[in-house]
Scaffold this motif. Sequence first.
Motif, PDB file in Angstrom:
ATOM      1  N   GLU A  69      15.162 -57.739 -33.135  1.00  0.00           N
ATOM      2  CA  GLU A  69      15.810 -56.542 -32.606  1.00  0.00           C
ATOM      3  C   GLU A  69      15.881 -56.626 -31.088  1.00  0.00           C
ATOM      4  N   LYS A  70      16.809 -55.866 -30.535  1.00  0.00           N
ATOM      5  CA  LYS A  70      16.972 -55.740 -29.080  1.00  0.00           C
ATOM      6  C   LYS A  70      17.066 -57.109 -28.399  1.00  0.00           C
ATOM      7  N   LEU A  71      17.923 -57.947 -28.951  1.00  0.00           N
ATOM      8  CA  LEU A  71      18.155 -59.275 -28.391  1.00  0.00           C
ATOM      9  C   LEU A  71      19.092 -59.167 -27.205  1.00  0.00           C
ATOM     10  N   THR A  72      18.694 -59.738 -26.076  1.00  0.00           N
ATOM     11  CA  THR A  72      19.580 -59.778 -24.901  1.00  0.00           C
ATOM     12  C   THR A  72      19.655 -61.204 -24.402  1.00  0.00           C
ATOM     13  N   PRO A  73      20.760 -61.654 -23.933  1.00  0.00           N
ATOM     14  CA  PRO A  73      22.023 -60.925 -23.827  1.00  0.00           C
ATOM     15  C   PRO A  73      22.646 -60.738 -25.206  1.00  0.00           C
ATOM     16  N   GLN A  74      23.457 -59.690 -25.338  1.00  0.00           N
ATOM     17  CA  GLN A  74      24.068 -59.364 -26.618  1.00  0.00           C
ATOM     18  C   GLN A  74      25.390 -60.081 -26.842  1.00  0.00           C
ATOM     19  N   GLU A  75      25.922 -60.708 -25.835  1.00  0.00           N
ATOM     20  CA  GLU A  75      27.182 -61.431 -25.996  1.00  0.00           C
ATOM     21  C   GLU A  75      26.972 -62.881 -25.548  1.00  0.00           C
ATOM     22  N   ASP A  76      27.938 -63.737 -25.879  1.00  0.00           N
ATOM     23  CA  ASP A  76      27.857 -65.150 -25.503  1.00  0.00           C
ATOM     24  C   ASP A  76      27.946 -65.318 -23.997  1.00  0.00           C
ATOM     25  N   MET A  82      13.724 -60.575 -26.665  1.00  0.00           N
ATOM     26  CA  MET A  82      13.849 -59.865 -27.955  1.00  0.00           C
ATOM     27  C   MET A  82      12.542 -59.146 -28.225  1.00  0.00           C
TER      28      MET A  82
END
Length: 86
Positions: A65-72, A85
Amino acid sequence: MTDENIESVEMNGAKAELLGNDTYSHRMLLDNGENVIEITATDKAGNKTTKNITVFAKFEGPVIEKLTPQEDHYLDTGESVKITMV
């Protein structure tokens, strides 16, 4: 299970393999969650004893959960990115 008078052992209806020293083994697939395994031992006189055991299997992996960054992110040589995370 050990007993010199055991003729055969079945687990959920499938014959278990005698490994030696009166030790029996049988491989089976488990479902996720509760699995009831019925073990039946038959002695040389034909008498049978059946016992049930319950095994709990958990095949789900951990939740990320709450993985950053959320985009490539695309990096050039020498650049870095911090991944976190919970």
